[in-house]
Design an enzyme around this catalytic site. Structure first.
Site, PDB file in Angstrom:
ATOM      1  CE  LYS A  62      -1.657   2.623   3.301  1.00 33.90           C
ATOM      2  NZ  LYS A  62      -1.690   3.920   2.643  1.00 33.90           N
ATOM      3  CD  GLU A  85      14.069   0.925   8.322  1.00 35.90           C
ATOM      4  OE1 GLU A  85      14.587   1.912   8.879  1.00 35.90           O
ATOM      5  OE2 GLU A  85      14.659  -0.159   8.206  1.00 35.90           O
ATOM      6  CB  CYS A 133      14.127   8.789   6.636  1.00 40.23           C
ATOM      7  SG  CYS A 133      15.093   7.690   5.596  1.00 40.23           S
ATOM      8  CD  GLU A 136      11.533  13.508  10.244  1.00 36.58           C
ATOM      9  OE1 GLU A 136      10.410  13.180  10.657  1.00 36.58           O
ATOM     10  OE2 GLU A 136      12.227  12.783   9.507  1.00 36.58           O
TER      11      GLU A 136
END
Ligand code: NAD
Length: 469
Positions: free
Chosen positions: A168, A241, A275, A372
């Site tokens: 997905k 992750e 990331c 972040e």
């Protein structure tokens, strides 16, 4: 009506409903994607379950050949897939082509990676082997920054180890992954790879589903926590992750003009939506102003614009939600006395464009340093003491990557070893490869992807213990 279809049991399936996909450079809905229902998901999971025994028992060499054939299909579609990727993700055409080519390369690398049976003991009386067995149906849930490549980080290892899959993509960027499902349909037996698109609910249905045996997830920390809680219901295996807030530490003996290029690239690649991008830059007081100046020079050379326009280096932020986060963090940096060396104000007009932004004179405790941003903005923080800066770099719940830059490689290595991160680099940052494990510690995730270690995440171990004589 959508030009894109779900892939279920090797066939094209239209969903009853569709949802719009927005081009972040124009803010226009430019395509419709199928919005899979719970029944569509159930059909995909049933197909994957039915396909599992035969795929598991397919000789490894044939599974590897299938991955290589998938790579060939992708290579044949680089230009068309890259255009779709630019429209849905925003990145420049050159970077989109790089991602599509990287997808083919990563599939071939998975095919070339082995996870051999280990012989733990072999004597006159006993032979003990550690064998690796596939888990069954893997559910893969992926983000919007590298929609295709990060999906393939899961597809290759899961399939080559004998699992079947329901994949997905993010609702922000479903199209390239749906197209991938379409072009590899004839390469794989029906049901081995099913691709479904839909909203976040679809992800939740997957993590709740009792016939999915593992979830491999890449995305944000908050969603990772929800997935872990939901997977507990049926004790699914999980690989997470998650986000990062990577520090890069530049010691006073480093040469700013030599390292400004790689540091700039690793902070702003994909408009900072990586990331493992550099998200906090700690620079020693001795070279602080020189480093700031060298980075500003790099930023001035680059162009932000529509990814389809020739000469564009960096595209817009991918979606409004992330754009608002970046604007908010820039505002907070301004309020806390940040010195804007370049950029800082959202670009007026259409599209989620934010200029390449470098902010000096901030320190830990400001939101731009602690959170972040996942966008084209980098805080540059002053330090004077090696031990102190390592402690500050580690003073976070994140733990994805970090780097130390210095003319003294030995000293930099000693500092890098002390970073509480899944990857620690010296005089480089975010050096990832299909053959090296990559993953986070602390709240940046659990488990790794890539290399034999990544393949092992899609297996359970079996100790086969044979008495002899
Ligand atoms: P996100 O968590 O919002 O969404 C990721 C995926 O999860 C999407 O497919 C989404 O539909 C799905 N999802 C949302 N809610 C769900 C739920 N309750 N259950 C199951 N699935 C659900 O993340 P994002 O905004 O797409 O991606 C950005 C984040 O991903 C950043 O934090 C970034 O650092 C991180 N990221 C990490 C890595 C890594 O390898 N560590 C790589 C890329 C991105």
């Amino acid at each position: 009506m959508s030009d894109y279809t779900l892939t279920i049991e090797g066939k094209a399936c239209a969903a009853d409903k569709t949802f719009g996909v927005i081009n972040p450079a124009t803010e226009e809905v430019f395509a419709q994607a199928p919005d899979a229902s719970k029944a569509d998901l159930d059909a995909a999971v049933a197909a994957a379950n039915a396909a599992f025994p035969a795929w598991r028992d397919t000789p490894l060499e044939d599974r590897k050949a299938a991955l290589n054939a998938m790579a060939d299909r992708v290579d044949a579609e680089v230009d068309s897939m890259a255009e779709v990727l630019v429209h849905e993700q925003g990145k420049s055409l050159a970077n989109a082509q790089f991602e599509v080519r990287g997808t083919a390369m990563w599939l071939r690398a998975s095919a070339a990676t082995d996870l051999p049976t280990e012989v733990l003991s072999d004597s006159e009386t006993q032979r003990v082997e550690l064998r690796r067995r596939p888990l069954g149906v893997v559910g893969a849930i992926t983000p919007w920054n590298f929609p295709l490549l990060l999906s393939i980080w899961k597809v290759g290892p899961a399939l080559v180890t004998g699992n079947t899959m329901v994949l997905k993509p993010s609702p922000y960027t479903p199209l390239t992954v749906l197209r991938f499902g379409e072009i590899v349909r004839e390469v794989l037996p029906p049901g081995v790879l099913n691709v479904v698109s839909g909203g976040d609910d679809l992800g939740k249905w997957m993590t709740d589903h009792s016939d999915i045996h593992k979830i491999s997830f890449t995305g944000s920390g908050p969603t990772g926590k929800k997935i872990m809680a939901s997977a507990a219901g049926s004790l699914k295996r999980i690989t997470l992750e998650l986000g990062g807030n990577d520090p890069a530490i530049v010691r006073g003996d480093a040469n700013p003009s030599e390292i400004a290029g790689p540091i700039f690239n690793m902070a702003f690649q994909n408009s900072g939506q990586v990331c493992g991008a550099i998200k906090r830059l700690y620079v020693h007081d001795d070279i602080y102003e020189d480093m700031c100046e060298a980075l500003v020079e790099k930023a001035k050379e680059k162009t932000v614009g529509n990814g389809m326009t020739a000469g564009t280096d960096f595209g817009p932020v991918q979606n409004k939600m992330q754009y608002d986060i970046v604007c908010d963090l820039a505002k907070s940096a301004k309020e806390d006395g940040g010195r804007f060396l370049i950029g800082g104000e959202p670009t007026e007009g259409t599209g989620y464009f934010f200029p390449l932004t470098l902010v000096a004179d901030l320190t830990d405790g400001n939101r731009l340093v602690d959170e972040e941003p996942f966008g084209p903005i980098l805080p540059i923080i002053r330090f004077t003491d090696d031990d102190d800066v390592v402690a500050r770099a580690n003073d976070t719940t994140f733990g994805l990557g970090g780097s130390v830059w210095s003319a003294d490689t030995e000293r930099a290595t000693q500092m890098a070893e002390r970073l509480d991160t899944g990857s620690a680099w010296v005089n480089q940052h975010f050096d990832v490869s299909p053959f090296l494990p990559f993953g986070g510690v602390k709240e940046s995730g659990m488990g790794v992807e890539n290399g034999p270690w990544g393949l092992a995440e899609f297996t359970s171990s079996q100790v086969l213990n044979i008495k002899k004589g």
